[in-house]
Scaffold this motif. Structure first.
Motif, PDB file in Angstrom:
ATOM      1  N   ASP A 130     -27.034  22.547  -3.514  1.00 20.24           N
ATOM      2  CA  ASP A 130     -27.892  23.027  -4.597  1.00 20.24           C
ATOM      3  C   ASP A 130     -29.326  22.623  -4.276  1.00 20.24           C
ATOM      4  N   ASP A 176     -32.380  12.214  -9.221  1.00 19.64           N
ATOM      5  CA  ASP A 176     -31.483  11.776 -10.294  1.00 19.64           C
ATOM      6  C   ASP A 176     -30.276  12.696 -10.446  1.00 19.64           C
ATOM      7  N   LYS A 177     -30.411  13.960 -10.025  1.00 19.01           N
ATOM      8  CA  LYS A 177     -29.326  14.928 -10.115  1.00 19.01           C
ATOM      9  C   LYS A 177     -28.568  15.072  -8.787  1.00 19.01           C
ATOM     10  N   TRP A 228     -32.638  26.464 -10.700  1.00 19.65           N
ATOM     11  CA  TRP A 228     -31.680  25.835  -9.797  1.00 19.65           C
ATOM     12  C   TRP A 228     -30.992  26.934  -9.007  1.00 19.65           C
ATOM     13  N   ILE A 260     -29.913  16.111  -6.018  1.00 22.24           N
ATOM     14  CA  ILE A 260     -30.485  17.268  -5.321  1.00 22.24           C
ATOM     15  C   ILE A 260     -31.468  16.750  -4.275  1.00 22.24           C
ATOM     16  N   CYS A 296     -35.051  15.596  -9.249  1.00 20.86           N
ATOM     17  CA  CYS A 296     -34.006  16.106  -8.354  1.00 20.86           C
ATOM     18  C   CYS A 296     -33.117  14.972  -7.848  1.00 20.86           C
TER      19      CYS A 296
END
Length: 154
Positions: free
Chosen positions: A78, A110-111, A69, A113, A108
């Protein structure tokens, strides 16, 4: 059926062998200086420095995608830095790489990103075509590597 999952510390020998596999494929075996102990320490402690996704067919690991990351000051976000995408020779052409990339995309998302970045050698035409089909865009930016252990001072 292709199954994608996150690597665990129990996968360390398999992951290390896949890293050796991609290094051999690119004639860069001498560039691999890590070992399983370092990988366990840096990838599977409280603050992991990298992660990996494994692709399985019939419970056999046939490929991986490794990542870190990072933060882009220009983009103000990010992002996932894709380190390696590799599929063993006998499973190439069976959409294993596509499944790994789509899983990374969802992982990604889900985060929260929205960006994945990676390097590709300009003469790796097959990989470039594959990435273009995904909708990724290649830039012309050159990549420098500065190994501070090899600096010669005058």
């Amino acid at each position: 059926m292709i199954k994608i999952r996150e690597a665990t510390k129990n996968d360390i020998n398999t992951l290390y062998n896949l890293i050796l596999g991609i290094a051999k494929y690119h004639n860069q075996e001498k560039s691999v200086v890590t070992n399983t102990e370092e990988m366990l320490r840096s990838g599977f402690d409280k603050n992991p420095k990298f992660g990996a996704l494994l692709a399985e067919i019939n419970s056999e690991v046939v490929g991986y995608l490794s990542y870190t990351w990072n933060y882009s000051i220009w983009n103000g976000c990010d992002y996932m830095n894709l380190d390696d995408l590799y599929v063993t020779s006998e499973y190439r052409g069976q959409k294993v790489g596509l499944h790994l990339m789509r899983y990374a995309q969802d992982f990604c998302a889900d985060k929260g990103i929205n960006l994945i970045r990676w390097e590709v050698q300009k003469d790796n035409i097959k990989a470039i075509k594959f990435y273009n089909k995904l909708g990724a865009k290649m830039t012309e930016k050159g990549i420098f590597r500065w190994n501070l252990k090899e600096i010669i001072t005058e």
